[in-house]
Every structure is written in structure tokens, then in C-alpha cells.
Write an enzyme that holds these catalytic residues in place. Structure first.
Site, PDB file in Angstrom:
ATOM      1  N   HIS A  96       0.815  -1.219   0.000  1.00 31.81           N
ATOM      2  CA  HIS A  96       0.000   0.000   0.000  1.00 31.81           C
ATOM      3  C   HIS A  96       0.849   1.270   0.000  1.00 31.81           C
ATOM      4  CE1 HIS A  96      -4.194   1.285   0.286  1.00 31.81           C
ATOM      5  NE2 HIS A  96      -3.769   2.333   0.953  1.00 31.81           N
ATOM      6  N   ASP A 157      -7.483   4.794   8.996  1.00 25.36           N
ATOM      7  CA  ASP A 157      -8.837   4.750   8.428  1.00 25.36           C
ATOM      8  C   ASP A 157      -9.055   3.480   7.603  1.00 25.36           C
ATOM      9  OD1 ASP A 157      -9.823   7.172   9.464  1.00 25.36           O
ATOM     10  OD2 ASP A 157      -8.780   8.304   7.918  1.00 25.36           O
ATOM     11  N   GLU A 268     -12.806  13.520  13.045  1.00 21.97           N
ATOM     12  CA  GLU A 268     -12.135  13.844  11.791  1.00 21.97           C
ATOM     13  C   GLU A 268     -12.964  14.881  11.043  1.00 21.97           C
ATOM     14  OE1 GLU A 268      -9.638   9.788  10.560  1.00 21.97           O
ATOM     15  OE2 GLU A 268     -10.983  10.742   9.119  1.00 21.97           O
TER      16      GLU A 268
END
Length: 518
Positions: A96, A157, A268
Site C-alpha cells: 500500500h 482509516d 475527523e
């Protein structure tokens, strides 16, 4: 006739040279190493690809280790080959990374997902924790710890990332204002250093290596195991979204919420630019407190700021939790008609981004270039930044989520390798763009990269004291500037644990065998 034969021979030589330039040289000594896993010298192309989908560096080999010992044997062998060897090593978890950080040109990529070793083990008690492989995905940790009614305190997240990958950076999400990043919730590590040594480290044992590795961008060692702190896990989540048209009000409310003992467990914010039918899209999963008023709200052509909140609870606490939420919301200055709420299981809330991934994959929109830009901005300069970026640079559209929320520096340990702004409160601002393949318009890669460049130039020219999160630089001078006063300490740590700069070549901080007193 002789001329023709010589011409053919010359042609074949040229082809051979060209092929040799394209195909990495395979070090034969790797084939004889005594390991339980195996090397792959042919199927290596997947290791030259990552989520960023912009860089591709082909390795000579991919190691599929069964144990930390396999990794140590490989790294130690390359270490013993000395400065004359051009081999470097990159640890690749779930792939990633964004800028080829988990790649190595003609080196050895370690496929961390092959790593076995002791099974994940949850320890209950007054101070619960879980021992996990550095290759384990956070989503798997969540599933296993929930069986014991426990869960890690801090998250990213997106949960389909490896432990070693996020701990090498920091691991930030909406819980960071209270619990700090993931690296603030680690008790112990097992690490393979650049000398091929397997070292256990913690706050009290080999502490310098422990803090070097946390947020160390893979420069000092490869994380093969970690001990993560846990806490009692809730069953449900109240998930809330409210909107603002004024950034100053939006920021003031966020800063108020992260100060003191906040009612909420997750805070957030994100920016919404010219998003049509915004509230209609939310209605499929969120309920509006005032549907009639919300139906008159128009989002077209406007820059809006969304505050996203979550409160964790168990069903028997619902009445008290609802009262606490109402009290906290009454102190905010959001647009009243834009209060949307949802109630979901805890695991569904934490794994929410995976749902979006599934949808994007089905449309062929997941494996596209991701020119992300993540910044840490001092609280004192966030208004200047917002005015310039959301008022001038990004005015018509956005190509992905834009996150913006404050965190408390007091929740971060200043002994780690992470570089932070020089203020007690700073904001994470993340431009999580996706580029449309082959597009030359505003959704194309070049346009997004140009926007990112303008944003970085603004930060530099205005002296905003910004630091990059998931940093990427191409020159030594830029890295020096990034680390600032921490540069000398960083270099010293590198010279101690990876003096030949074998590890983390994709970060482009140090060249192998280069003097580390640069």
C-alpha cells in the site's frame, strides 16, 4: 558473406546487451542460503508495483520467508558481501505504499505476507495486549481481539494494512487526538537490523532501536513482531456528520472537541468541493434530524467542511450516551439542518473504507495512480493554508477525499523517528487523490501533481512550518530540510543499525555504501 555474418553477430550482441540491461542480475549466492522459505527469481514483477501505481522498480529476487530467521539470514548475507555489492533490501507488506517505498531496483524484496512464526496471541488482564507478526493485517487483529472483547486503541482509516507498514510511519486516524498514533501504543518489537541481527526491543530494552524503528520509514530494521496495547472494545458506534460553510468556525469546533475530555472517541474533518447531491447520497446510510430542512440545503458549487464524529458504546448505555452526544452537539456551531446520524456495529465503522474499496474495484477504479499528498500543519498557520488552498488552488473540483483534522502533540512520543511541526496542536491534511488513467483533464495525473506542487510551494514560500507525513523526497538536501534538527540523530541511528544502507532503498534517503556523515 563474412560481412553479413558479422552484422548478424553484432546485432545479436546488441540484443543481448539490451536484454541484460532490462533483466536484473541474479546473485547466485542467494540460491544457496540455508532458509526455510524460498527465493523467487522469475515471478518478481508484482513486487515492482504498489498502491501509488506510479513507480516500478524491478527486483532481482523476491524472498518468501517463513520466519524472522530467514529474513535475518538474507540481510546478514548481503551485509557480509560488503560495500561492493549493489544489493539492497525492501520489505513489502500489503503493497500500500505510494512512491515505490517498498521496491528496490535489482535488489531483494521481502514478501512479508509469507512470514509465519508464532500465531497471534491475545493476553487479557489489567493491561491487555496482543502479540502479532509484523506482516499481520490490522483487520485480522481486530477480528481476533474482538473474540476476547478487546481491540487496539488507535487505528488508521483503512485496516487492510500490515502492522510493520503502519508502525514504520505512524498510523493516524480520528482516535489520534486521544490515544496518539499507533506507534504510541506499542510495547515491544522484534526487529531485523541492517546487519542481519534479530533484536527484541522496548522502552526498557534496546530502547534506542525501539524508538528509531517507530516512524523510522524502514531505515533501521524490518519489524517482524510487535506487541500492541489493547482496551475493552465497544459493540456499537454512533456515527455523526455535520456541515459548515465557514472554515474558521469548523476549525474552532474541532479544536474545542479535542481539548479536555471529549465526549467523542473519533474526530475527523473533511473538505467537500462542489459535490452535487451531497446530502441525498448520505441518506442511504444516515438519518437526518430535520429531513424537511435538509432537503432545501444545496451543496452545488460550494466549498463545505464536514465534521465527522463517532461515539463508542454498548447497548445498555444508549440512554446516557444519547444525552452526552446531545450536550456536546449543542456546543457546536454547525448548520443545524445538516445533522446526520447513523448507528452501526463497531467493526463496521472501523472497516468502513473497505466497503468503498470493493465498490471501486468493481468499477476498475482502485488500481489507478494515487498521487497522494499528506501534510502536518501547525495550528497557527492552518487558516492561511485553508484560505489559499481551498480558496485559490482547489476551487472547482477534487479528485478524492480531503481530510483535515487536529491532533494533540502531547499524545506523540518525541523519542520516535517521526518528524512533527513545532506546536502543541497540529492538523493532518490529506489529499487522497485518484487519477483517471490517460486523462489530460483536471482528473488526470499531471494536473493533480501540478496541484500538489503548488500546495507545497505555497507552504515553502509562506513559511508555514509544514512537515510531510508519508514523506517522499528525491534529494539529500530535501531530506535534511525535512528532518531539520533531527537529521544528525537520524544519520547516527542509521550508521548504528544499517551502516551500509541496505534497508529501505525506496525512500531514497541514503545510497548504499555512501558515507553516512553526509
Amino acid at each position: 558473406m563474412h560481412f553479413l555474418r558479422n552484422l548478424i553477430i553484432l546485432f545479436l550482441i546488441c540484443i543481448a546487451i539490451k536484454i541484460n540491461l532490462c533483466v536484473p542480475t541474479i546473485p547466485s549466492s542467494l540460491k544457496t542460503l540455508p532458509i526455510d522459505g524460498h527465493f523467487d527469481f522469475k515471478q518478481v514483477h508484482h513486487a515492482a508495483k504498489d498502491f501509488g501505481n506510479r513507480y516500478s522498480f524491478l527486483p532481482s529476487a523476491v524472498l518468501h520467508p517463513k520466519s524472522a530467521s530467514d529474513i535475518a539470514t538474507t540481510v546478514k548475507h548481503i551485509w557480509e558481501m560488503g560495500p561492493g555489492s549493489h544489493l539492497t533490501v525492501a520489505a513489502r507488506g500489503h503493497g500500500h505504499s505510494l512512491q515505490g517505498q517498498a521496491q528496490t531496483h535489482r535488489g531483494v524484496v521481502i514478501n512479508m505476507e509469507s512470514l509465519q512464526g508464532p500465531k497471534m496471541k491475545v493476553h487479557t488482564g489489567n493491561f491487555p495486549y496482543v502479540d502479532v507478526s509484523g506482516s499481520e493485517l490490522w483487520i485480522n487483529i481486530l477480528h481476533e481481539t474482538l473474540k476476547h472483547g478487546l481491540a487496539p486503541k488507535s487505528w488508521t482509516d483503512y485496516l487492510h494494512l500490515t502492522v510493520g507498514g503502519t508502525l514504520s510511519n505512524a498510523g493516524i486516524s480520528g482516535q489520534a487526538f486521544r490515544h496518539g498514533p499507533q506507534i504510541s501504543n506499542v510495547r515491544q518489537l522484534e526487529v531485523v537490523t541492517g546487519k542481519g541481527e534479530v533484536v527484541n526491543c522496548s522502552e526498557k530494552q534496546n530502547s534506542d532501536l525501539f524508538y528509531s524503528v517507530l516512524g523510522g520509514l524502514g531505515q533501521f530494521g524490518i519489524i517482524t513482531r510487535a506487541r500492541i496495547s489493547l482496551e475493552p472494545a465497544p459493540k456499537m458506534v454512533k456515527w455523526i456528520r455535520v456541515l459548515y460553510t465557514d472554515f474558521a468556525t469548523f476549525a474552532k469546533d474541532q479544536e474545542m472537541l479535542i481539548s479536555g475530555e471529549s465526549t467523542f472517541d473519533y474526530i475527523e474533518g473533511f473538505v467537500i468541493i462542489n459535490r452535487t447531491g451531497l446530502l441525498n447520497n448520505w441518506r442511504s446510510s444516515f438519518n437526518s434530524n430535520d429531513s424537511a430542512q435538509a432537503s432545501h440545503f444545496k451543496s452545488d458549487g460550494r466549498t463545505l467542511f464536514c465534521l465527522e464524529l463517532a461515539k463508542y458504546f454498548n447497548p445498555e448505555e444508549m440512554a446516557i450516551v444519547n444525552q452526552e452526544i446531545m450536550t456536546s452537539l449543542s456546543q457546536l456551531n454547525h448548520i443545524p439542518s445538516t445533522l446526520f446520524q447513523s448507528q452501526v456495529p463497531y467493526i463496521e465503522f472501523l472497516d468502513r473504507v473497505h466497503i468503498s474499496e470493493i465498490k471501486l474495484r468493481s468499477k476498475g477504479l482502485w488500481e489507478v495512480p494515487h498521487p497522494w499528498l499528506n501534510l502536518l500543519i501547525p495550528r497557527s498557520n492552518i487558516h492561511i493554508f485553508a484560505q489559499q488552498v481551498f480558496g485559490n488552488i482547489l476551487t472547482n473540483t477534487s479528485n478524492g477525499p480531503i481530510l483535515i483534522y487536529p491532533v494533540n502533540k502531547s499524545k506523540w512520543d518525541n523519542r520516535t523517528s517521526v518528524v512533527l511541526p513545532e506546536e502543541d496542536v497540529f492538523y493532518l491534511v490529506a489529499f487522497l487523490s485518484s487519477a483517471a488513467p490517460s486523462s489530460t483533464g483536471s482528473d488526470g495525473l499531471e494536473h493533480i501533481l501540478s496541484q500538489n506542487k503548488r500546495i507545497l510551494e505555497l507552504c515553502e514560500i509562506d513559511g508555514l512550518g509544514v512537515k510531510q507525513y508519508l514523506p517522499h523526497y528525491s534529494t539529500n538536501g530535501e531530506w535534511r530540510s525535512h528532518f531539520g534538527p533531527q537529521w544528525e540523530a537520524f544519520v547516527h541511528r542509521k550508521s548504528t543499525y544499517d551502516p551500509l544502507a541496505i534497508l529501505a532503498p525506496g525512500q531514497r534517503i541514503f545510497q548504499k555504501a555512501a558515507p553516512l556523515s553526509l
